[in-house]
Design a protein around this motif. Structure first.
Motif, PDB file in Angstrom:
ATOM      1  N   GLY A  74     -53.005   0.165 -73.827  1.00 56.42           N
ATOM      2  CA  GLY A  74     -54.354  -0.235 -73.442  1.00 56.42           C
ATOM      3  C   GLY A  74     -54.961  -1.044 -74.569  1.00 56.42           C
ATOM      4  O   GLY A  74     -54.253  -1.481 -75.480  1.00 56.42           O
ATOM      5  N   HIS A  75     -56.283  -1.234 -74.539  1.00 52.30           N
ATOM      6  CA  HIS A  75     -56.935  -2.012 -75.580  1.00 52.30           C
ATOM      7  C   HIS A  75     -56.716  -1.367 -76.960  1.00 52.30           C
ATOM      8  O   HIS A  75     -56.828  -0.148 -77.111  1.00 52.30           O
ATOM      9  CB  HIS A  75     -58.446  -2.095 -75.331  1.00 52.30           C
ATOM     10  N   ALA A  76     -56.435  -2.216 -77.947  1.00 60.90           N
ATOM     11  CA  ALA A  76     -56.336  -1.767 -79.342  1.00 60.90           C
ATOM     12  C   ALA A  76     -57.159  -2.729 -80.181  1.00 60.90           C
ATOM     13  O   ALA A  76     -56.722  -3.846 -80.461  1.00 60.90           O
ATOM     14  CB  ALA A  76     -54.895  -1.744 -79.803  1.00 60.90           C
ATOM     15  N   PHE A  77     -58.370  -2.314 -80.534  1.00 60.15           N
ATOM     16  CA  PHE A  77     -59.282  -3.158 -81.285  1.00 60.15           C
ATOM     17  C   PHE A  77     -59.504  -2.584 -82.684  1.00 60.15           C
ATOM     18  O   PHE A  77     -59.475  -1.364 -82.884  1.00 60.15           O
ATOM     19  CB  PHE A  77     -60.630  -3.267 -80.562  1.00 60.15           C
ATOM     20  N   ALA A  78     -59.718  -3.477 -83.652  1.00 60.63           N
ATOM     21  CA  ALA A  78     -60.144  -3.108 -85.011  1.00 60.63           C
ATOM     22  C   ALA A  78     -59.268  -1.973 -85.550  1.00 60.63           C
ATOM     23  O   ALA A  78     -58.070  -2.124 -85.724  1.00 60.63           O
ATOM     24  CB  ALA A  78     -61.623  -2.749 -85.010  1.00 60.63           C
TER      25      ALA A  78
END
Length: 297
Positions: free
Chosen positions: A137-141
């Motif tokens: 899924g999303h992987a931010f910062a």
């Protein structure tokens, strides 16, 4: 094909502020493949309890009744691998950033905190198994930073962005963060990752070396392990030592002393930049006044 996963243990993630908490479960879909699935609604934000639970899970696998194998981390929330650190918690909790850096070091090698507290220098113990971040899924910062501390990464095959977006909310990338990316990706790609804050699909992330491949299903992760013969690599007693030597420069930037030095340097640089800007504005006002005077002559 994968079989029905065997549940080995579960580590609770206590509540933290607005985060209700959750758990990290360990399953064994095939012998010596250990899947740590974190579920901490709503976005798997990284908090102190989250990191402590993850460190505990890694310790259980290393020191418990487990054969040496491969450790996979992934998310039980389909939309998010991790949306990064809870910044309000991070900046208002003493020791959070060092704990985050220590967690990276735990994947790369192991800092034994009790021994470190007794001696002037840290004593490192290698994590003896290959690690794989299955980014589903999303992987931010901070989420992608945590994944970058793994030996291998697989990007999302369908929905999910990978992004180092500190530039978008005007946050600096401290020395440990930059050291992590410089270790793992070429400088040319790092420019796109950090200075442009680009969002990458799984396929695009593979093109810039953020990930080693793309996983459309969990079986793709098992195939990746098989293709790289990682279970056999884990049996070697020298695996951990070789990995530690490979990451030696990065590990030096993750120690408390190095982190404190980097933080002071960043604060000093911000102060100097503000002073330089103030002096620059004063110079500009003088320059305008002088040129107006000259134009009247």
């Amino acid at each position: 094909m994968s079989t029905q996963p065997q549940l080995r243990f579960s580590i609770p993630i206590p509540p933290c502020g607005e985060h209700p908490g959750g758990a990290i479960t360990c399953t064994e879909p095939q012998p010596a493949v250990y899947v740590l699935t974190w579920t901490s609604p709503p976005e798997n934000r990284i908090t102190t309890p989250f990191l402590r639970a993850l460190l505990t899970a890694l310790d259980v696998i290393e020191y418990g009744d487990f054969k040496r194998g491969v450790v996979i981390t992934t998310s039980g929330i389909p939309k998010y691998y991790s949306n990064g650190a809870d910044l309000e918690h991070a900046f208002n909790t003493d020791g959070f950033w060092q704990l985050f850096h220590d967690t990276w070091a735990r994947f790369l090698t192991y800092v034994l905190h009790l021994v470190t507290a007794c001696f002037a220098i840290p004593i490192f113990y290698e994590y003896p198994m290959p690690t794989l971040a299955l980014i589903n899924g999303h992987a931010f910062a901070g989420g992608i930073m945590l994944a970058m501390a793994h030996d291998y990464r697989l990007g999302p095959g369908s929905k999910g962005w990978i992004c180092v977006n500190e530039l978008q909310f005007d946050a600096p990338l401290m020395r440990p963060f930059t050291a992590l990316f410089r270790q793992q990706i070429p400088l040319l790609h790092y420019r796109s990752v950090a200075l442009e804050a680009r969002r990458f699909t799984g396929e695009q992330a593979m093109e810039v070396s953020l990930v080693d491949g793309v996983a459309h299903t969990f079986d793709d992760a098992l195939k990746f392990i098989n293709d790289r013969d990682l279970l056999e690599k884990a049996k070697s007693q020298s695996y951990a030592q070789i990995k530690t030597e490979m990451y030696a420069d990065l590990l030096a930037d993750l120690t408390p002393k190095a982190t404190d030095r980097a933080t002071r340097k960043t604060v000093d640089e911000y102060s100097r930049a503000a002073e330089r800007k103030e002096k620059g504005r004063a110079w500009y006002k003088r320059w305008v006044a002088e040129n107006k005077a000259k134009s009247k002559m």
